[in-house]
Write an enzyme that holds these catalytic residues in place. Structure first.
Site, PDB file in Angstrom:
ATOM      1  N   ARG A 122       0.842  -1.195   0.000  1.00  0.00           N
ATOM      2  CA  ARG A 122       0.000   0.000   0.000  1.00  0.00           C
ATOM      3  C   ARG A 122       0.878   1.246   0.000  1.00  0.00           C
ATOM      4  O   ARG A 122       1.050   1.926   1.008  1.00  0.00           O
ATOM      5  CB  ARG A 122      -0.969  -0.043   1.179  1.00  0.00           C
ATOM      6  CG  ARG A 122      -2.015  -1.126   0.961  1.00  0.00           C
ATOM      7  CD  ARG A 122      -3.195  -1.035   1.877  1.00  0.00           C
ATOM      8  NE  ARG A 122      -4.306  -1.833   1.370  1.00  0.00           N
ATOM      9  CZ  ARG A 122      -5.437  -2.015   2.008  1.00  0.00           C
ATOM     10  NH1 ARG A 122      -5.640  -1.456   3.185  1.00  0.00           N
ATOM     11  NH2 ARG A 122      -6.400  -2.751   1.476  1.00  0.00           N
ATOM     12  N   GLN A 127      -1.277   2.217  -5.863  1.00  0.00           N
ATOM     13  CA  GLN A 127      -2.701   2.347  -5.548  1.00  0.00           C
ATOM     14  C   GLN A 127      -3.596   1.843  -6.674  1.00  0.00           C
ATOM     15  O   GLN A 127      -4.613   1.187  -6.422  1.00  0.00           O
ATOM     16  CB  GLN A 127      -3.042   3.802  -5.230  1.00  0.00           C
ATOM     17  CG  GLN A 127      -2.545   4.255  -3.861  1.00  0.00           C
ATOM     18  CD  GLN A 127      -2.909   5.703  -3.573  1.00  0.00           C
ATOM     19  OE1 GLN A 127      -3.261   6.460  -4.486  1.00  0.00           O
ATOM     20  NE2 GLN A 127      -2.823   6.080  -2.314  1.00  0.00           N
ATOM     21  N   ASP A 130      -4.037  -2.017  -6.656  1.00  0.00           N
ATOM     22  CA  ASP A 130      -4.448  -2.620  -5.386  1.00  0.00           C
ATOM     23  C   ASP A 130      -5.808  -3.307  -5.512  1.00  0.00           C
ATOM     24  O   ASP A 130      -6.858  -2.668  -5.429  1.00  0.00           O
ATOM     25  CB  ASP A 130      -4.490  -1.534  -4.314  1.00  0.00           C
ATOM     26  CG  ASP A 130      -4.719  -2.084  -2.923  1.00  0.00           C
ATOM     27  OD1 ASP A 130      -5.052  -3.271  -2.794  1.00  0.00           O
ATOM     28  OD2 ASP A 130      -4.563  -1.317  -1.954  1.00  0.00           O
ATOM     29  N   SER A 133      -8.251  -3.027  -2.367  1.00  0.00           N
ATOM     30  CA  SER A 133      -8.978  -1.767  -2.241  1.00  0.00           C
ATOM     31  C   SER A 133     -10.136  -1.687  -3.227  1.00  0.00           C
ATOM     32  O   SER A 133     -11.250  -1.302  -2.864  1.00  0.00           O
ATOM     33  CB  SER A 133      -8.028  -0.586  -2.445  1.00  0.00           C
ATOM     34  OG  SER A 133      -7.117  -0.483  -1.379  1.00  0.00           O
ATOM     35  N   TYR A 230      -2.520  -1.682   7.721  1.00  0.00           N
ATOM     36  CA  TYR A 230      -3.463  -2.685   8.179  1.00  0.00           C
ATOM     37  C   TYR A 230      -3.577  -2.647   9.696  1.00  0.00           C
ATOM     38  O   TYR A 230      -2.630  -2.313  10.407  1.00  0.00           O
ATOM     39  CB  TYR A 230      -3.027  -4.093   7.748  1.00  0.00           C
ATOM     40  CG  TYR A 230      -3.058  -4.305   6.260  1.00  0.00           C
ATOM     41  CD1 TYR A 230      -4.249  -4.600   5.613  1.00  0.00           C
ATOM     42  CD2 TYR A 230      -1.895  -4.208   5.498  1.00  0.00           C
ATOM     43  CE1 TYR A 230      -4.289  -4.800   4.238  1.00  0.00           C
ATOM     44  CE2 TYR A 230      -1.921  -4.402   4.127  1.00  0.00           C
ATOM     45  CZ  TYR A 230      -3.123  -4.701   3.500  1.00  0.00           C
ATOM     46  OH  TYR A 230      -3.148  -4.891   2.157  1.00  0.00           O
TER      47      TYR A 230
END
Length: 374
Positions: A122, A127, A130, A133, A230
C-alpha cells in the site's frame, strides 16, 4: 511477443473475470497477444464476441493456455488447468496463500512464478494496482444494500401526514476501504451513522463522511496500525474496553456492519451472542469477514441466520455479487500492474524489487515469500 491468457473462473460462486474488452484492447496496444477462454466473462455480462471485437482470441482452455507467458485469474488456478503454459510462466491472481497454501506449493513445484495481487504494497505508486482496495470498496457498498434489503424499515427519516418515521441507526465496525464505503453509502441512504476502528487515525476520516466516531480513549493500544496501514492485534486491556463500549452502543443500533480482518489470521471476534441479544428485534448485522471465520458469533457464509430476533448475514464472496463492476475494477488493476512494468524492448513486464518482492510467492520451483516460510 508475450501471450496473456485469461481463464474462466471455476470456483463456486465466482462471477468475476480478470479482463474486460477495455483492458484486452489496452494489453494489445502494449504488444501482447491476448487469449480468453470461452465463457470467461459470461457471469459478468461480457460476451465472447465482446472480447473478440476487442482483439482477443477466444477459444477452449487448451488453446487459451497453450504457450502462455502470463496467466491472469481472479483466483489462482490449479496447476492442472495450466497444462501447456510456458515453463516459468507468470500466474497473477488473488491467491489466498494462507487459505490455499497447498495450491501455492503445487504451482511452485510445477515451476510457475506466482504473483499474489492481494500482497500489493500500500504505497502511492501501487494504488491503481491494489485489488483489495478496489474490491473492498464494492463490498462495503453491497453490504449496506443487503442490510437495507433485509431490514423491515426505511433507512431515511420520513415526515408524512401519517407521522414521522425515524432514521435507521447504522454502526460500522472497521474503517478500512470497505468500512469507509459502507459509511458513505449508509449516509446517502439517510441513516444516522456511527463507526469505530482500532486505529485512532481513522477518527478524522469518519468525521469527514459525516458519521459519529465511537472510540476507546486513554487505553494502551489505541494506535492499532501495523505495516502497510493494516490493523494489528490489540492489547487485552484495549479489547476489554472496546467490548464494553461496543456493548453499550450496539444495543441502540438497527444496522451493524463489521469489516475487521487481520492479514494471515482468522477474523477477530467483534460481536458476541450476548451482545446480539441486546439489539432491537428486526435489526440486521452484515459480517463482511464471514469467509475468514467471521467477526460475529454465529455468522454463516451465504446464509441468513436469525438469533434473538436479529438477522445475521454475510457473503462468502461479496464483490462477486456485483460482477460487472467488480470485474471492470479488477481488470484495470491487472492492466495497471502489467503496464507499469512493461519493458518495450523485451515485450514483457520486468518487476522491480519493491513490488516484485512484495507479491512474488514462488520462483524457480520454490516458495520464496518470507510470509510463507515454514
Amino acid at each position: 511477443m508475450t501471450t496473456i491468457a485469461i481463464l474462466r473462473e471455476r470456483a463456486a460462486g465466482e462471477t468475476r473475470v480478470a479482463a474486460t474488452p477495455e483492458t484486452v484492447g489496452k494489453l494489445a496496444k502494449l504488444g501482447a497477444t491476448v487469449r480468453v477462454e470461452a465463457g470467461a466473462g459470461q457471469s459478468a455480462s461480457i460476451r465472447d464476441a465482446d472480447f473478440a471485437d476487442a482483439g482477443a482470441a477466444v477459444g477452449d482452455l487448451s488453446g487459451t493456455v497453450n504457450g502462455a507467458d502470463i496467466v491472469l485469474g481472479v483466483a489462482a488456478p490449479e496447476p492442472a488447468l495450466l497444462d501447456g503454459a510456458k515453463p516459468g510462466a507468470i500466474v497473477a491472481a488473488i491467491c489466498d496463500p494462507f487459505g490455499r497454501r497447498d495450491n501455492v506449493d503445487a504451482l511452485a513445484q510445477a515451476g510457475y512464478e506466482v504473483l499474489a495481487m492481494e500482497f500489493m504494497p500500500r504505497i502511492t505508486r501501487a494504488q491503481s494496482m491494489d485489488v483489495l482496495s478496489s474490491q473492498s470498496n464494492l463490498a462495503g457498498y453491497k453490504a449496506v444494500l443487503a442490510c437495507a434489503d433485509n431490514f423491515g424499515r426505511a433507512f431515511p427519516m420520513m415526515m408524512t401526514a401519517a407521522g414521522t418515521i425515524p432514521a435507521a441507526r447504522a454502526f460500522v465496525m472497521g474503517v478500512g476501504v470497505a468500512g469507509l464505503q459502507a459509511i458513505a453509502t449508509a449516509k446517502r441512504l439517510g441513516a444516522q451513522v456511527s463507526a469505530t476502528d482500532v486505529r485512532s487515525a481513522t477518527r478524522e476520516q469518519i468525521e469527514s463522511l459525516g458519521a459519529k466516531p465511537i472510540f476507546v480513549d486513554k487505553v494502551e493500544g489505541i494506535e492499532g496500525e501495523g505495516s502497510g496501514g493494516y490493523a494489528t492485534e490489540m492489547s487485552d486491556e484495549y479489547k476489554a474496553a472496546q467490548a464494553d463500549l461496543v456493548s453499550s452502543h450496539i444495543a441502540r443500533q438497527d444496522i451493524v456492519i463489521t469489516t475487521a480482518l487481520i492479514p494471515g489470521r482468522a477474523a477477530p471476534r467483534l460481536i458476541t451472542d450476548e451482545q446480539i441479544a441486546t439489539m432491537k428485534n428486526g435489526s440486521v448485522i452484515f459480517d463482511l469477514a464471514v469467509a475468514q471465520g467471521g467477526n460475529v458469533e454465529g455468522s454463516v457464509p451465504d446464509t441468513t441466520v436469525e438469533r434473538h430476533g436479529v438477522k445475521i448475514i454475510g457473503y462468502a464472496n461479496t464483490p462477486a455479487h456485483l460482477p460487472a463492476d467488480a470485474s471492470a475494477l479488477l481488470a484495470r488493476n491487472f492492466y495497471n500492474f502489467l503496464s507499469a512494468f512493461w519493458d518495450e524492448e523485451k515485450g514483457a513486464p520486468v518487476l522491480d524489487e519493491e513490488i516484485g518482492d512484495a507479491i512474488r510467492l514462488t520462483h524457480s520451483g520454490k516458495v520464496v515469500h518470507d510470509r510463507l516460510s515454514s
